[in-house]
Design an enzyme around this catalytic site. Structure first.
Site, PDB file in Angstrom:
ATOM      1  N   CYS A 131       3.462   9.921  -4.643  1.00 36.58           N
ATOM      2  CA  CYS A 131       3.420   8.931  -3.560  1.00 36.58           C
ATOM      3  C   CYS A 131       1.979   8.589  -3.220  1.00 36.58           C
ATOM      4  CB  CYS A 131       4.148   9.475  -2.341  1.00 36.58           C
ATOM      5  SG  CYS A 131       3.977   8.442  -0.883  1.00 36.58           S
ATOM      6  N   CYS A 147       1.156   8.215   0.549  1.00 34.96           N
ATOM      7  CA  CYS A 147       1.049   9.503   1.253  1.00 34.96           C
ATOM      8  C   CYS A 147      -0.274  10.204   0.925  1.00 34.96           C
ATOM      9  CB  CYS A 147       2.177  10.460   0.860  1.00 34.96           C
ATOM     10  SG  CYS A 147       3.788   9.703   0.664  1.00 34.96           S
ATOM     11  N   ASP A 148      -0.716  10.134  -0.323  1.00 37.48           N
ATOM     12  CA  ASP A 148      -1.770  11.062  -0.762  1.00 37.48           C
ATOM     13  C   ASP A 148      -3.059  10.437  -1.286  1.00 37.48           C
ATOM     14  OD1 ASP A 148      -0.061  13.184  -0.177  1.00 37.48           O
ATOM     15  OD2 ASP A 148       0.887  13.089  -2.139  1.00 37.48           O
TER      16      ASP A 148
END
Ligand code: NAP
Length: 315
Positions: free
Chosen positions: A130, A133-134
């Site tokens: 993701c 997200c990261d």
């Protein structure tokens, strides 16, 4: 008992919920994570009709709010088992049990893993599925993106907002991604390509700092090692999670639910929509389209089963 239960709150499930609730059916959507599902991890959607550009999380919230406005209820719960073959459809979840006259399965698919040693061990410590997200963790670092489809290329472009350099590792020497995304990637100075290559092993200490690649043309293996931590983002397609349905519903050899064009499965009163369905094109717009078709036919099924004229035909 609900009229229609929709399992999964992505674009397909939420659209099904919007149509069902607007059709005055008692509608429950069961979502195990965030409203919007998989698209909440996608950035910069620019091919959803009528919207110039939008992030997945915002689009998911918009469709969820629209469904709720018409009275759809959304619960956060995870399905453990189902009994769908009878007239009353029974769904057992971790938190609660539910019953409905009709069910629409719209649980999409989970990211496919490479299956290389180290991948599981370093999940969340260098290995990610993701970018939204990261990616920010890799500000000024190198990032390796595995895959050659729309997801890999689109997310690689997004990751260049943070990373020093993004290397796309692809198992062939040409991308599967659409031409417009390919052009954007080829014209991006921060993106380089490692062709004909597969990830053989992911290594590290506390976090990932080594990646072993194999050139599948020459058989040669090489190691990419760094003193600085780096990220490996995997976008190699998706695998549908149909295990809990496979004893009751017809599933294809590659594990997708088989439906007809009305989104009907082989079980009366059970429909499927979106990426979990056996089909060739997987876009947000046709996931939403599937949801609408499944919902209209689920409503029709209930009305006919109850001896009523389908509500939709009265208007
Ligand atoms: P995909 O289209 O199935 O592409 C998967 C990519 O990963 C392919 O390039 C494939 O290589 C590679 N791959 C598959 N298994 C692999 C393995 N075990 N090891 C290494 N590489 C592997 O998946 P996706 O990119 O996630 O897209 C899924 C669907 O969503 C598609 O229909 C796509 O069009 C759609 N999508 C659309 C957009 C958009 O329109 N902007 C954005 C994201 C996704 P090969 O090419 O050699 O098979």
């Amino acid at each position: 008992m609900h009229d229609i239960i929709i399992i999964g709150g992505g674009p397909a499930g939420l659209t099904a919920g919007l149509y069902a609730a607007r059709g005055k059916k008692d509608t429950l959507i069961i979502e195990k994570g965030i409203e919007g599902g998989q698209i909440t991890e996608t950035t910069g959607i620019e091919n959803y009709p009528g919207i110039d550009q939008i992030d997945g999380a915002e689009l998911g919230k918009k469709i969820a709010d629209q469904a709720k406005k018409f009275g759809a209820k959304i619960v956060m719960d995870e399905v453990e088992s189902v009994d769908l073959t009878g007239e009353v459809k029974k769904i057992k979840c971790y938190v609660d049990d539910y019953e409905a006259k009709a069910v629409i399965i719209a649980t999409g698919a989970n990211p496919r893993q490479i299956g290389a040693p180290g991948e599981d061990k370093y999940k969340g410590r260098g290995v990610s599925y993701c970018s939204l997200c990261d990616a920010a963790f890799y500000e000024g670092e190198d990032v390796y993106v595995v895959g050659g489809g729309d997801s890999a290329v689109q997310e690689a472009i997004f990751i260049t907002n943070f990373a020093k350099k993004v290397y796309i590792i692809h198992r062939r020497d040409e991308l599967r991604a659409s031409k417009i995304l390919q052009e954007k990637a080829f014209n991006n100075d921060k993106i380089d390509f490692i062709w004909n290559s597969e990830v053989v092993e992911i290594k590290g200490d506390k976090v990932v700092n080594e990646l072993v690649l194999k050139n599948n043309q020459t058989g040669e293996e090489r190691s990419i090692k760094s003193d600085d931590p780096f990220g490996i983002f995997v976008f190699i397609g998706y695998v549908p999670n149909t295990d809990i349905y496979k004893d009751q519903i017809n599933i294809s050899e590659d594990h997708y639910i088989i439906t007809d064009e009305e989104m009907k499965t082989n079980v009366t009163g059970v429909f499927a929509a979106g990426d979990i369905r056996k089909k060739t094109v997987r876009q947000i717009v046709n996931a939403a389209g599937d949801g609408a078709i499944a919902s209209i036919n689920a409503q029709k099924y209930i009305d006919e089963a109850e001896g009523n004229l389908y509500e939709g035909f009265k208007k």
